[in-house]
Enzyme design. Structure first.
Site, PDB file in Angstrom:
ATOM      1  CD  GLU A   1     -18.546 -54.431  11.850  1.00 38.83           C
ATOM      2  OE1 GLU A   1     -19.710 -54.101  12.169  1.00 38.83           O
ATOM      3  OE2 GLU A   1     -17.798 -55.094  12.595  1.00 38.83           O
TER       4      GLU A   1
ATOM      5  CD  GLU B   1     -19.071 -50.110  14.378  1.00 40.95           C
ATOM      6  OE1 GLU B   1     -18.054 -49.424  14.136  1.00 40.95           O
ATOM      7  OE2 GLU B   1     -19.484 -50.999  13.620  1.00 40.95           O
TER       8      GLU B   1
HETATM    9  N1  COA Z   1     -29.517 -46.785  12.429  1.00 40.33           N
HETATM   10  C1  COA Z   1     -30.775 -46.334  12.493  1.00 40.33           C
HETATM   11  N2  COA Z   1     -31.156 -45.153  11.956  1.00 40.33           N
HETATM   12  C2  COA Z   1     -30.221 -44.440  11.334  1.00 40.33           C
HETATM   13  C3  COA Z   1     -28.882 -44.852  11.230  1.00 40.33           C
HETATM   14  C4  COA Z   1     -28.540 -46.104  11.812  1.00 40.33           C
HETATM   15  N3  COA Z   1     -27.321 -46.603  11.746  1.00 40.33           N
HETATM   16  N4  COA Z   1     -28.179 -43.908  10.567  1.00 40.33           N
HETATM   17  C5  COA Z   1     -29.051 -42.938  10.267  1.00 40.33           C
HETATM   18  N5  COA Z   1     -30.291 -43.249  10.735  1.00 40.33           N
HETATM   19  C6  COA Z   1     -31.518 -42.472  10.605  1.00 40.33           C
HETATM   20  C7  COA Z   1     -31.497 -41.215  11.455  1.00 40.33           C
HETATM   21  O1  COA Z   1     -31.887 -41.510  12.767  1.00 40.33           O
HETATM   22  C8  COA Z   1     -32.516 -40.373  10.724  1.00 40.33           C
HETATM   23  O2  COA Z   1     -33.814 -40.841  11.049  1.00 40.33           O
HETATM   24  P1  COA Z   1     -35.057 -39.801  11.124  1.00 40.33           P
HETATM   25  O3  COA Z   1     -35.197 -39.269   9.716  1.00 40.33           O
HETATM   26  O4  COA Z   1     -36.182 -40.679  11.548  1.00 40.33           O
HETATM   27  O5  COA Z   1     -34.655 -38.754  12.100  1.00 40.33           O
HETATM   28  C9  COA Z   1     -32.280 -40.734   9.249  1.00 40.33           C
HETATM   29  O6  COA Z   1     -31.617 -41.993   9.275  1.00 40.33           O
HETATM   30  C10 COA Z   1     -31.412 -39.738   8.525  1.00 40.33           C
HETATM   31  O7  COA Z   1     -30.217 -39.567   9.304  1.00 40.33           O
HETATM   32  P2  COA Z   1     -29.572 -38.125   9.595  1.00 40.33           P
HETATM   33  O8  COA Z   1     -28.583 -38.320  10.705  1.00 40.33           O
HETATM   34  O9  COA Z   1     -30.639 -37.139   9.777  1.00 40.33           O
HETATM   35  O10 COA Z   1     -28.840 -37.873   8.199  1.00 40.33           O
HETATM   36  P3  COA Z   1     -27.544 -37.012   7.938  1.00 40.33           P
HETATM   37  O11 COA Z   1     -27.422 -36.950   6.449  1.00 40.33           O
HETATM   38  O12 COA Z   1     -27.577 -35.751   8.712  1.00 40.33           O
HETATM   39  O13 COA Z   1     -26.321 -37.869   8.549  1.00 40.33           O
HETATM   40  C11 COA Z   1     -25.072 -39.892   8.902  1.00 40.33           C
HETATM   41  C12 COA Z   1     -25.970 -39.102   7.956  1.00 40.33           C
HETATM   42  C13 COA Z   1     -24.863 -41.267   8.251  1.00 40.33           C
HETATM   43  C14 COA Z   1     -23.723 -39.196   9.070  1.00 40.33           C
HETATM   44  C15 COA Z   1     -25.730 -40.044  10.296  1.00 40.33           C
HETATM   45  O14 COA Z   1     -27.067 -40.510  10.096  1.00 40.33           O
HETATM   46  C16 COA Z   1     -25.062 -40.995  11.212  1.00 40.33           C
HETATM   47  O15 COA Z   1     -24.048 -40.638  11.812  1.00 40.33           O
HETATM   48  N6  COA Z   1     -25.597 -42.218  11.377  1.00 40.33           N
HETATM   49  C17 COA Z   1     -25.085 -43.187  12.287  1.00 40.33           C
HETATM   50  C18 COA Z   1     -23.828 -43.807  11.758  1.00 40.33           C
HETATM   51  C19 COA Z   1     -23.241 -44.804  12.722  1.00 40.33           C
HETATM   52  O16 COA Z   1     -22.791 -44.483  13.789  1.00 40.33           O
HETATM   53  N7  COA Z   1     -23.282 -46.084  12.317  1.00 40.33           N
HETATM   54  C20 COA Z   1     -22.746 -47.138  13.120  1.00 40.33           C
HETATM   55  C21 COA Z   1     -23.855 -47.877  13.749  1.00 40.33           C
HETATM   56  S1  COA Z   1     -23.231 -49.248  14.660  1.00 40.33           S
END
Ligand code: COA
Length: 248
Positions: A108, A128
């Site tokens: 966004e 989301e």
């Molecule tokens: N908010 C808070 N923490 C987040 C985050 C977010 N939007 N996205 C990732 N993190 C954190 C994870 O909880 C993890 O924390 P930890 O190391 O303390 O466990 C760290 O970042 C690494 O994330 P991880 O999921 O292990 O990495 P990945 O490379 O396997 O996957 C993503 C990357 C981006 C695909 C995945 O983190 C993800 O789907 N994140 C959320 C995306 C999302 O839905 N965003 C919209 C939010 S409204």
């Protein structure tokens, strides 16, 4: 304002704002957004917003969502909208240089910028709905404006991530580059030494949602003749020399 979540530097007449959270995926909280707004507001040059190697931003910080109630969620959305609207409405050109993830609120933020440059493998999306919620910082409307109603609904209702390449083909991303930041610098340099008041008015007209933008264009055309750069540009042409614009 002291910045805890972003790094700001001036480079070749361009303001560079780098989101730099403790987590390299750069989750966004309201404090970070307010810092970005403050940094943009202090700049009188083109601005680039960028992130880390791993991510522009993986979205709003999900840790902030656990205690939200309807009223506090509305407030959270309002604070985000305020920042996105500021970026979209300010008179500076703001470019998002996106490497890899730009998801949810991070996407966004990129959508609110004037241009988006991403790497081919970038992963972009309003994801989301995968959390059972929806975009609250203007993403539904901005994505619809860029990709059209059908595509925006399809992508957002399924929380799909798309690559930089797909985003380019849908008109969401403006340029692809192996190094989005360097490409953004090239683009931003086109605006240094340009008549920035006129550029700001052009941005405002082109991004306008006003009901009578033709009237606004006439008014802006009148106003631009108040600027030093208009006098300089016209005189320089008539005197057969290069104009020296000062952004005034
Ligand atoms: N908010 C808070 N923490 C987040 C985050 C977010 N939007 N996205 C990732 N993190 C954190 C994870 O909880 C993890 O924390 P930890 O190391 O303390 O466990 C760290 O970042 C690494 O994330 P991880 O999921 O292990 O990495 P990945 O490379 O396997 O996957 C993503 C990357 C981006 C695909 C995945 O983190 C993800 O789907 N994140 C959320 C995306 C999302 O839905 N965003 C919209 C939010 S409204």
């Amino acid at each position: 304002m002291e910045y805890k979540n972003i790094l700001v530097e001036e480079r070749d007449g361009v303001s560079v704002i780098r989101i730099s959270r403790e987590n390299k995926l750069n989750p966004l909280n309201v404090e970070t957004l307010k810092e970005i707004k403050d940094a943009v507001s202090r700049s009188d040059s083109p601005v680039i917003i960028t992130g880390s190697e791993k991510a522009f931003s993986a979205g709003a910080d999900i840790r902030n969502f656990s205690g939200l109630k309807p009223e506090t969620a509305y407030h959270f959305a309002t604070e985000g909208h305020d920042v996105m609207d500021y970026i979209a409405g300010c008179d500076r050109i703001v470019i998002a240089a996106v490497r890899n993830y730009a998801l949810g609120g991070g996407f966004e933020l990129a959508l609110a910028c004037d241009f988006r440059i991403a790497n081919r493998e970038a992963k972009l999306g309003l994801t989301e709905v995968t959390l059972g919620i929806l975009p609250g910082w203007g993403g539904t409307q901005r994505l619809k404006e860029m990709a059209g109603t059908g595509k925006a609904l399809l992508l957002t209702s399924q929380g799909k991530m798309i690559s930089g390449e797909e985003a380019l083909s849908l008109g969401i991303v403006d340029f692809l580059a192996d190094d989005p930041f360097e490409e953004a610098m090239k683009l931003a340099r086109n605006y240094t030494g340009s008549p920035l008041k006129a550029v700001g008015m052009i941005k405002s007209l082109i991004r306008s949602r006003a009901s009578n933008p033709y009237e606004d264009e006439k008014e802006a055309f009148g106003k631009v003749f108040e600027t030093d750069d208009a006098r300089e540009g016209v005189s320089a042409f008539l005197e057969k020399r290069k104009p020296v614009f000062r952004g005034r």
